[in-house]
Design a protein around this motif. Structure first.
Motif, PDB file in Angstrom:
ATOM      1  N   LYS A  75      43.117  53.304  56.402  1.00 51.12           N
ATOM      2  CA  LYS A  75      42.654  54.679  56.239  1.00 51.12           C
ATOM      3  C   LYS A  75      41.144  54.681  56.077  1.00 51.12           C
ATOM      4  N   ARG A  76      40.538  55.671  56.682  1.00 53.47           N
ATOM      5  CA  ARG A  76      39.092  55.853  56.501  1.00 53.47           C
ATOM      6  C   ARG A  76      38.797  57.338  56.548  1.00 53.47           C
ATOM      7  N   GLN A  77      37.934  57.775  55.653  1.00 50.70           N
ATOM      8  CA  GLN A  77      37.624  59.203  55.571  1.00 50.70           C
ATOM      9  C   GLN A  77      36.176  59.470  55.908  1.00 50.70           C
ATOM     10  N   GLY A  78      35.973  60.592  56.594  1.00 45.61           N
ATOM     11  CA  GLY A  78      34.630  61.069  56.874  1.00 45.61           C
ATOM     12  C   GLY A  78      34.528  62.496  56.371  1.00 45.61           C
ATOM     13  N   GLN A  79      33.589  63.218  56.923  1.00 46.67           N
ATOM     14  CA  GLN A  79      33.446  64.610  56.528  1.00 46.67           C
ATOM     15  C   GLN A  79      34.496  65.442  57.244  1.00 46.67           C
ATOM     16  N   ARG A  80      35.473  65.941  56.539  1.00 44.66           N
ATOM     17  CA  ARG A  80      36.590  66.756  57.045  1.00 44.66           C
ATOM     18  C   ARG A  80      37.525  65.994  57.971  1.00 44.66           C
ATOM     19  N   VAL A  81      37.247  64.747  58.241  1.00 46.59           N
ATOM     20  CA  VAL A  81      38.120  63.969  59.112  1.00 46.59           C
ATOM     21  C   VAL A  81      38.607  62.707  58.415  1.00 46.59           C
ATOM     22  N   THR A  82      39.828  62.354  58.747  1.00 36.24           N
ATOM     23  CA  THR A  82      40.432  61.126  58.229  1.00 36.24           C
ATOM     24  C   THR A  82      41.144  60.432  59.372  1.00 36.24           C
ATOM     25  N   VAL A  83      40.955  59.136  59.478  1.00 38.52           N
ATOM     26  CA  VAL A  83      41.679  58.356  60.487  1.00 38.52           C
ATOM     27  C   VAL A  83      42.657  57.442  59.754  1.00 38.52           C
ATOM     28  N   LEU A  84      43.883  57.439  60.247  1.00 32.88           N
ATOM     29  CA  LEU A  84      44.923  56.579  59.708  1.00 32.88           C
ATOM     30  C   LEU A  84      45.356  55.585  60.771  1.00 32.88           C
ATOM     31  N   LEU A  85      45.536  54.357  60.364  1.00 38.21           N
ATOM     32  CA  LEU A  85      45.947  53.301  61.283  1.00 38.21           C
ATOM     33  C   LEU A  85      47.213  52.641  60.763  1.00 38.21           C
ATOM     34  N   ASN A  86      48.231  52.628  61.587  1.00 37.33           N
ATOM     35  CA  ASN A  86      49.478  51.950  61.247  1.00 37.33           C
ATOM     36  C   ASN A  86      49.688  50.842  62.273  1.00 37.33           C
ATOM     37  N   LYS A  87      49.350  49.628  61.883  1.00 36.93           N
ATOM     38  CA  LYS A  87      49.408  48.510  62.820  1.00 36.93           C
ATOM     39  C   LYS A  87      50.851  48.093  63.110  1.00 36.93           C
ATOM     40  N   THR A  88      51.734  48.399  62.199  1.00 34.02           N
ATOM     41  CA  THR A  88      53.129  48.005  62.382  1.00 34.02           C
ATOM     42  C   THR A  88      53.727  48.678  63.610  1.00 34.02           C
ATOM     43  N   VAL A  89      53.417  49.962  63.755  1.00 30.78           N
ATOM     44  CA  VAL A  89      53.951  50.704  64.894  1.00 30.78           C
ATOM     45  C   VAL A  89      52.870  51.023  65.921  1.00 30.78           C
ATOM     46  N   LYS A  90      51.708  50.425  65.748  1.00 26.66           N
ATOM     47  CA  LYS A  90      50.587  50.601  66.674  1.00 26.66           C
ATOM     48  C   LYS A  90      50.286  52.090  66.883  1.00 26.66           C
ATOM     49  N   HIS A  91      50.012  52.753  65.785  1.00 25.21           N
ATOM     50  CA  HIS A  91      49.786  54.188  65.816  1.00 25.21           C
ATOM     51  C   HIS A  91      48.498  54.534  65.096  1.00 25.21           C
ATOM     52  N   LEU A  92      47.806  55.485  65.666  1.00 24.35           N
ATOM     53  CA  LEU A  92      46.521  55.938  65.140  1.00 24.35           C
ATOM     54  C   LEU A  92      46.568  57.456  65.060  1.00 24.35           C
ATOM     55  N   SER A  93      46.008  58.023  64.018  1.00 25.17           N
ATOM     56  CA  SER A  93      45.951  59.477  63.963  1.00 25.17           C
ATOM     57  C   SER A  93      44.604  59.939  63.433  1.00 25.17           C
ATOM     58  N   LEU A  94      44.261  61.140  63.846  1.00 26.77           N
ATOM     59  CA  LEU A  94      43.035  61.791  63.385  1.00 26.77           C
ATOM     60  C   LEU A  94      43.439  63.079  62.696  1.00 26.77           C
ATOM     61  N   GLN A  95      43.045  63.227  61.456  1.00 31.44           N
ATOM     62  CA  GLN A  95      43.323  64.440  60.714  1.00 31.44           C
ATOM     63  C   GLN A  95      42.018  65.205  60.525  1.00 31.44           C
ATOM     64  N   ILE A  96      42.057  66.466  60.870  1.00 32.33           N
ATOM     65  CA  ILE A  96      40.900  67.340  60.676  1.00 32.33           C
ATOM     66  C   ILE A  96      41.290  68.402  59.661  1.00 32.33           C
ATOM     67  N   ALA A  97      40.562  68.444  58.571  1.00 30.20           N
ATOM     68  CA  ALA A  97      40.860  69.422  57.519  1.00 30.20           C
ATOM     69  C   ALA A  97      40.155  70.736  57.807  1.00 30.20           C
TER      70      ALA A  97
END
Lengths: 114, 121
Positions: free
Chosen positions: A56-78
């Motif tokens: 997990k890494r957070q920026g300004q209003r954005v967060t990126v999540l990484l799940n290596k087990t299922v090879k999945h990446l997501s971008l969350q915008i608040a």
């Protein structure tokens, strides 16, 4: 072969809501991931990145999540704003590679409704 | 600002003609990349230059495509005998170097230009 794909080609959200954009990658050797935002008529713009030693890494209003087990990446915008409307790409690369060339997904269009 | 610039912004050409696309990277950036973005698709890596090293041409789709980087700065992507499937937006990116400092773990950011939209009739 190497590929990066997105689950949702188009995402429509109401202004003020949170947005989640998803991405799947297939190259387990990739260890560095980036989210880019591309507005109409412009080149991609860096949003946030994450190394494979993080989940997990957070920026300004954005967060990126990484799940290596299922090879999945997501971008969350608040609190999504109209200015967030754009195409979002995930990209992967191998940190130790000779060129660090980026492998991009096909993109998700985020449409923010006022 | 002193970002990556590309010219022309739009190019319309006839099938079979040659085209040249230009990229001016950010001053001081030693790494330069060319990508292609077809309609509704993600970006596809074409070629990479790093300093005086031999370029990585592994992404060039055919021998009709070539690129040069003169004096370690400006780059030109040439497409010979253009075909309709060459129609796309061609994007150039530059980065300071291609290896991260290792402190933050962040890869040196690739800064993209606005692209050249190529249409082959």
């Amino acid at each position: 072969g190497e590929s990066v794909g997105l689950h949702l080609p188009t995402l429509s959200v109401q202004e003020g809501d949170n947005s989640i954009i998803n991405c799947a990658y297939s190259n387990s050797a990739s260890d560095y991931f980036i989210w880019y935002k591309q507005e109409s008529g412009k080149g991609p713009q860096f949003i946030i990145d994450i190394r494979s030693n993080m989940d997990k890494r957070q920026g300004q209003r954005v967060t990126v999540l990484l799940n290596k087990t299922v090879k999945h990446l997501s971008l969350q915008i608040a609190a999504t704003q109209p200015g967030d409307s754009a195409v979002y790409f995930c990209a992967e690369t191998f940190y130790g590679g000779a060129t660090n060339k980026l492998i991009f997904g096909t993109g998700t269009l985020l449409a923010v409704q006022p | 600002g002193a970002g990556v610039s590309q010219s022309p912004s739009n190019k319309v050409t006839e099938k079979g003609k040659d085209v040249e696309l230009r990229c001016d990277p950010i001053s001081g950036h030693t790494a330069l990349y060319w990508y292609r973005q077809s309609l509704g698709q993600g970006l596809e890596f074409l070629i990479y230059f790093q300093g005086n090293s031999a370029p990585d041409k592994s992404g060039l789709p055919s021998d009709r495509f070539s690129a040069e980087r003169t004096g370690g700065s400006v780059s030109t992507l040439t497409i010979q005998r253009t075909q309709q499937e060459d129609s796309a937006v061609y994007l150039c990116a530059s980065s300071l170097i291609h290896m991260t400092s290792g402190v933050s773990g962040r890869l040196d950011e690739q800064f993209f230009g606005p692209g050249t939209r190529l249409t082959v009739l």
